[in-house]
Scaffold this active site. Structure first.
Site, PDB file in Angstrom:
ATOM      1  N   ASP A 316      21.951 -23.666  -2.076  1.00 57.25           N
ATOM      2  CA  ASP A 316      22.829 -24.573  -1.339  1.00 57.25           C
ATOM      3  C   ASP A 316      24.296 -24.362  -1.706  1.00 57.25           C
ATOM      4  O   ASP A 316      24.630 -24.083  -2.860  1.00 57.25           O
ATOM      5  CB  ASP A 316      22.420 -26.017  -1.658  1.00 57.25           C
ATOM      6  CG  ASP A 316      23.237 -27.036  -0.890  1.00 57.25           C
ATOM      7  OD1 ASP A 316      23.179 -27.011   0.345  1.00 57.25           O
ATOM      8  OD2 ASP A 316      23.922 -27.854  -1.526  1.00 57.25           O
ATOM      9  N   GLU A 369      23.122 -20.254   1.605  1.00 56.67           N
ATOM     10  CA  GLU A 369      23.825 -21.058   2.592  1.00 56.67           C
ATOM     11  C   GLU A 369      25.316 -20.845   2.316  1.00 56.67           C
ATOM     12  O   GLU A 369      25.890 -21.461   1.425  1.00 56.67           O
ATOM     13  CB  GLU A 369      23.463 -22.545   2.463  1.00 56.67           C
ATOM     14  CG  GLU A 369      24.006 -23.376   3.616  1.00 56.67           C
ATOM     15  CD  GLU A 369      24.781 -24.605   3.189  1.00 56.67           C
ATOM     16  OE1 GLU A 369      25.306 -25.294   4.071  1.00 56.67           O
ATOM     17  OE2 GLU A 369      24.885 -24.870   1.977  1.00 56.67           O
TER      18      GLU A 369
END
Length: 635
Positions: A316, A369
């Site tokens: 993330d 990401e």
């Protein structure tokens, strides 16, 4: 008091040297709580890193949370590790570390950073745990490298476990055990090859969706115990479905029992506010330059892969790690030693992370990401890349959703917006996401973005899904997209499963099934999905009709597919496109099919003409349905 604690250690000198060097990638085998038997006595060994502590005690339900009943011994090697064996403490005992700091007489009471189990929030204690689960996925693990490879179909169903389905009569989410039946069978029926769990590590605050982690080594107790989480992963593997987990090494919350100011010092977070505090998320940022923190984080990634058989980690907020000036005002950051804005310590950390994962595990993938144009995110480290297996294609997601919001009459002026992604589609190994971030905070649901009357909205949504499946790259859809949720996602309530009683919604659901089936059946859609050899334009410049046509190509010419997308509600008869060879075209998927609640405009077997068009020697005249994508194979 020390007779209550026996001097004992799991550490060798080599362990300590690796830990200090930031190279101990199985440190969870030593730090934390471990049930042992020493000289015939069962108990638990505790070890915690707290280098600025004056004293550390284990407090828990076994000593009425009393400090100094069970003080730990500090090691003699300047590692900052406190340890000791407490007889009689066993599985299920609750505990924390009471730490007296040498800095300003600060006293902290902390959960164990390496605890395998945590109390159900809002309670915050760690729990002594010993796994007993017996894995049944040996067959999966032996075939994983092939099924999780970059030349295989990868379609991902993204899930927030707390809100996928709820037991309203009991006001609760499904348990891990219930998910191992209901969720696994549902995902298998839809035909997905992968699932991706939004963070399942223990987190205190439900509205964070799991992205504010306090228990990095503990599956959240909201849905059951660690063995039951293993049961869920195992159940997916028995259906040949790979499990990806969201992993959050970018920041952590300031909760009192968490990692912040752990021993009174900035132990896990960077001490410089400009590097150690995230203004967007009001959270702390790991100190990637501190070796023991690198050992903590890389060991954590390895832990989930090794102990929980996780098949991939979606990392993330990588962009926030890569740049010192990420989301910071002028004056709120300082350049690196070369005068640039790259966070060199974080970049080094990510390379070490990926190198260790790909060296240690066969068939495991890491996915970034990452929302910027940072070069080489999914390129090998030896070629100067970061070493990720894949990267989310955020630009595609943004451009596609913006394009589809426009009424079809205006799309002729924005043809480049929908085709632009192909100019950079092969610069990385891209995953095409339609993720949870796109259906919250006033952005509307996917269906809510679509223009036109009800029929057009659903036709647009079907077209967008098919466009994604025919576009090079892996696919990811957040839960609820497959039933065309009307409203935005709500982390605190179930998906609207009653929508499947309505034909339009059922049509979207059926299409997703067929798209997954088509994707897996036709090698042209996946064998070269990261290579320019797997894609070839037929025509991208028919602005007037808002039509895109292209070839998807596999390793064998016979597997090639022709894709035509019509972004207007107009039916086009005798629409001619150039094709590379003679023969016939057969329609294999049409989003306007009546079984999806489309208008039913279809093509029969089409004979390819010996007539030059689009710079090719052959061509075919097609019937193009409204607001639809049609896939053709060569016959």
């Amino acid at each position: 008091m020390k007779q209550n604690v026996q001097l004992y250690s799991l550490f060798t000198d080599f362990d300590i040297s690796l830990f200090k060097a930031g190279k101990h990638y199985r440190i969870y085998e030593k730090l934390g709580s471990h049930i042992l038997e020493i000289n015939g006595v069962r108990g638990t060994y505790f070890a915690v890193w707290a280098p600025t502590a004056k004293s550390v005690s284990v407090v828990g339900d076994f000593n009425y949370w009393t400090e100094n009943e069970h003080p730990l011994f500090v090691r003699w090697d300047s590692s900052g590790i406190w340890e000791g064996f407490i007889p009689g403490v066993g599985k299920g005992c609750k505990y924390k570390y009471k730490i007296n700091s040498s800095i300003g007489n600060i006293v902290t009471e902390k959960a164990d950073p390496y605890s395998r189990k945590s109390e159900h929030p809002p309670a915050t204690a760690s729990i002594v745990w010993e796994d007993e689960y017996s894995w049944k996925d040996k067959k999966w693990l032996t075939t994983r490298a092939k099924k999780n490879a970059l030349d295989q179909p990868i379609s991902v169903y993204e899930i927030h476990l707390a809100s996928w389905k709820r037991k309203y009569e009991e006001n609760r989410s499904l348990s891990y055990v219930e998910m191992a039946d209901e969720l696994v069978n549902y995902v298998n029926d839809l035909g997905y090859t992968h699932v991706e769990f939004m963070p399942v590590m223990e987190y205190p605050y439900d509205p964070s969706w799991g992205y504010q982690v306090t228990g990095y080594y503990a599956p959240t107790s909201r849905f059951g115990n660690p063995d039951e989480f293993k049961l869920l992963v195992d159940a997916f593997h028995r259906k040949n479905i790979a499990v990806i987990m969201d992993w959050v090494p970018s920041h952590f919350p300031e909760d009192k029992h968490g990692l912040g100011r752990f021993d009174g010092s900035h132990l896990y977070e960077h001490p410089d506010y400009k590097k150690g505090y995230h203004p967007d998320w009001k959270s702390l940022i790991f100190n990637y330059g501190r070796n023991e923190v690198r050992s903590f984080l890389i060991s954590n990634a390895i832990f989930w892969i090794e102990q929980y058989h996780i098949d991939g980690l979606r990392v993330d907020a990588v962009a926030s790690m890569l740049y010192l000036d990420y989301s910071r005002e002028e004056g709120g950051w300082e350049p690196n030693i070369f005068g640039g804005n790259e966070n060199l310590e974080a970049i080094s950390f990510l390379k070490d992370l990926n190198m260790e994962i790909y060296q240690s595990f066969d068939g495991v993938q890491t996915i970034a990401e990452e929302s910027t144009a940072y070069p080489g995110v999914s390129k090998p480290i030896y070629l100067g890349g970061l070493g990720f297996g894949m990267k989310w294609m955020m630009g595609w997601m943004h451009d596609t959703l913006e394009y589809f919001k426009k009424d079809s009459i205006y799309r002729q002026h924005h043809q480049n917006d929908i085709s632009f992604s192909l100019t950079y589609a092969f610069t990385e190994n891209f995953t095409l996401p339609l993720s949870h971030d796109e259906v919250v905070y006033g952005k509307k649901s996917l269906l809510g973005r679509m223009p036109g009357d009800e029929w057009q909205r659903f036709a647009n949504l079907r077209l967008m899904h098919a466009y994604m499946y025919s576009h090079p790259g892996n696919k990811l859809l957040f839960m609820g997209g497959e039933i065309a949720q009307y409203g935005e996602w709500n982390y605190n309530s179930s998906l609207d499963w009653n929508l499947l009683d309505y034909p339009f919604h059922k049509g979207i659901h059926s299409l997703i099934k067929d798209l997954n089936k088509t994707y897996k059946k036709h090698p042209a859609l996946y064998q070269k999905q990261f290579s320019p050899e797997g894609f070839e334009w037929i025509s991208y410049d028919d602005n007037q009709n808002s039509i895109l046509s292209y070839l998807r190509k596999g390793k064998e010419e016979k597997d090639d597919l022709v894709i035509v997308c019509n972004f207007t509600p107009n039916v086009l008869n005798n629409y001619r496109i150039g094709v590379p060879r003679s023969g016939k075209l057969k329609e294999i998927l049409n989003t306007d099919d009546s079984k999806y609640e489309g208008s039913g405009v279809k093509n029969k077997i089409i004979k390819i003409d010996n007539q030059a068009f689009h710079g090719r020697d052959y061509s075919a005249a097609l019937t193009i349905p409204p607001l639809a994508s049609v896939f053709f194979s060569f016959n």
